[in-house]
Motif scaffolding. Sequence first.
Motif, PDB file in Angstrom:
ATOM      1  N   ARG A 118      70.285 123.079 -26.837  1.00  0.00           N
ATOM      2  CA  ARG A 118      69.798 121.714 -27.053  1.00  0.00           C
ATOM      3  C   ARG A 118      68.404 121.756 -27.683  1.00  0.00           C
ATOM      4  O   ARG A 118      67.518 122.456 -27.178  1.00  0.00           O
ATOM      5  N   THR A 150      73.099 114.161 -35.525  1.00  0.00           N
ATOM      6  CA  THR A 150      73.205 114.072 -34.064  1.00  0.00           C
ATOM      7  C   THR A 150      74.137 112.961 -33.585  1.00  0.00           C
ATOM      8  O   THR A 150      74.290 112.774 -32.379  1.00  0.00           O
ATOM      9  N   SER A 154      76.608 109.742 -29.161  1.00  0.00           N
ATOM     10  CA  SER A 154      76.663 111.087 -28.594  1.00  0.00           C
ATOM     11  C   SER A 154      75.929 111.208 -27.266  1.00  0.00           C
ATOM     12  O   SER A 154      75.999 112.248 -26.627  1.00  0.00           O
ATOM     13  N   VAL A 155      75.235 110.143 -26.871  1.00  0.00           N
ATOM     14  CA  VAL A 155      74.525 110.198 -25.579  1.00  0.00           C
ATOM     15  C   VAL A 155      75.157 109.167 -24.640  1.00  0.00           C
ATOM     16  O   VAL A 155      74.851 107.968 -24.720  1.00  0.00           O
ATOM     17  N   ALA A 392      70.336 109.897 -29.306  1.00  0.00           N
ATOM     18  CA  ALA A 392      70.186 111.348 -29.495  1.00  0.00           C
ATOM     19  C   ALA A 392      68.842 111.675 -30.146  1.00  0.00           C
ATOM     20  O   ALA A 392      68.209 112.682 -29.817  1.00  0.00           O
ATOM     21  N   LYS A 395      66.040 111.311 -27.619  1.00  0.00           N
ATOM     22  CA  LYS A 395      66.076 112.319 -26.540  1.00  0.00           C
ATOM     23  C   LYS A 395      65.235 113.532 -26.912  1.00  0.00           C
ATOM     24  O   LYS A 395      64.688 114.217 -26.055  1.00  0.00           O
TER      25      LYS A 395
END
Length: 538
Positions: A118, A150, A154-155, A392, A395
């Motif tokens: 990550r 990303t 995706s989160v 994403a 993050k």
Amino acid sequence: MSAAAKTPDRAPVSSKVDAVVVGAGFAGLYMVHRLRQAGLSVQGFEAGGDVGGTWYWNRYPGARCDIPSLLYSYTFSDELHDEWKWSEKYAPQPEILNYANHVADRFGLRSAFLFDTRVGDVTFNEATKRWTVKTDKGDTVEAQFCIMGTGCLSVPKEPDIKGHEDFKGLKIVTGRWPHEKIDFKGKKVALIGTGSSAIQSMPIIAAEAAEVYVFQRTPNFSLPALNAPLADAEVAAFNEGYAAYKEALRQGLPGIPLPPEDWEPNAEELKALTESLWNGMGLLSLSSIPKITRDRRINDAAADYVRAKVKELVKDPVLAQKLTPGNFPIATKRACVDTDYYVSFNRDNVKLVDLNDTPIERITAAGVKTSDAQYDVDILIFATGFDAMTGALMKMNITGRGGKSLRAEWAHGPRTYLGLQVAGFPNLFTVTGPGSPSVLSNMITSVEQHVDWIMDAIVNLRAKGKATMEATPTAQDAWVQHVNAEADQTLYGEANSWYLGANVPGKPRVFMPYVGQNYKIRIDEVAAKGYEGFQLAG
Ligand code: NAP
């Protein structure tokens, strides 16, 4: 929870490359391919255990694409097109994941990536004009370019219902579905949410489980997939028109058919258009209705058609009423494409819990407690959505020129130029970023358009002997204003959707995708004018 196949522990990597690519989904894979073709060195990073992005993570039963597979495919390689055969109109998740793996193998892309890794800090160094990318595995990679593939979804949202950590049974988030098969036989299941993930998975879970309780806050519009094996004749017909389709993409088609901008359908045309919502083309039939998200007369006609269908499909009229979407215009939240969603509520083992009547008070060790009942279950599924489009990127700890942090820059909502770059973050590109059509288009088409544009921009920069390319604040301000002005002309603001960030408590309410027409033509014009609105320096 998720049991992603882990790669063995490895020594941290420390290197200098031309480009870092974050994400090994459809965006990252194609970006790596293009960069390598152009002779650039690349280091890719992927948090998942393998390629596939959204199709790596979303393994819930019934997951499949909601754009026909023939369109949900790369177009950059005719050989790839010729050799890949989809089995169904809407391919299931395992097949789409196989496709991503096939692409990775065929073009030798896997070796560019470090998996189970990550990215954390992404920092621009003004002296060297390079990005330093650090990961949770201790890697430090310096690169001239940093490209974020990303993803928009995706989160997953973390379960945020009081008491969820107390639940003693199996707790699953659809966006992080375990790799091993979940046995629902004889099990009682609570499914929270009624978005696409829930609507696709519920009928399959219900066919196996003893009981399924569906916890609904907002009923959604869903259209029938009428999924079926792809007949050879259909593929042949598609291939007949393939060259013309590719040319239309090159000319700016967003990968889904769009009606003429100035078409005002009369009553008879509108009736035919709304009836087409049940023809199995799902989101394509929705986006084929002119001005559906701009004209209330047209929107109401389409919404009423679906509402009537729900009442036809669900036998119990009281239940049908609860399942009928009412409080937002159709298509202003992403509509769903289902197989047997509504009729599954006719099963004895499926129960709707309407959270407007009886809100959830808390999750308990045994299940879900609402204001009037306790639902004891073995499996608790959160199909509660994603921190979409910005999740994403936010993050990571991305720091640009002058110590500017992306999180601070976007504290009141994302601001980009063309959805491709952010002022103050030179040589950092976002594939299908906020401010571009992204989730309102065919994602694979948008991915290809953005990757090709970014690649051309990099080649141009190098040919000019320049070191950095950076959106100017003026161009960005104008684009943000234009994106907002376009959105203001639509009905999108009337729904509490993830397009607006409304599904994440505390997230600024800003419409994130670009709804204007001719996006590709615009970005191509920007390039043709010497990358107007970007400063090339160094
Ligand atoms: P979603 O559309 O955001 O749906 C989340 C659901 O969970 C909504 O019904 C929401 O209710 C509910 N919810 C959220 N928090 C809740 C809470 N605290 N208590 C009760 N209910 C709660 O998420 P999704 O289904 O994962 O889909 C997201 C997007 O991913 C889709 O719109 C689509 O673009 C994509 N997707 C595509 C496919 C496909 O077909 N290819 C499949 C799955 C997902 P409210 O509506 O009231 O907020």
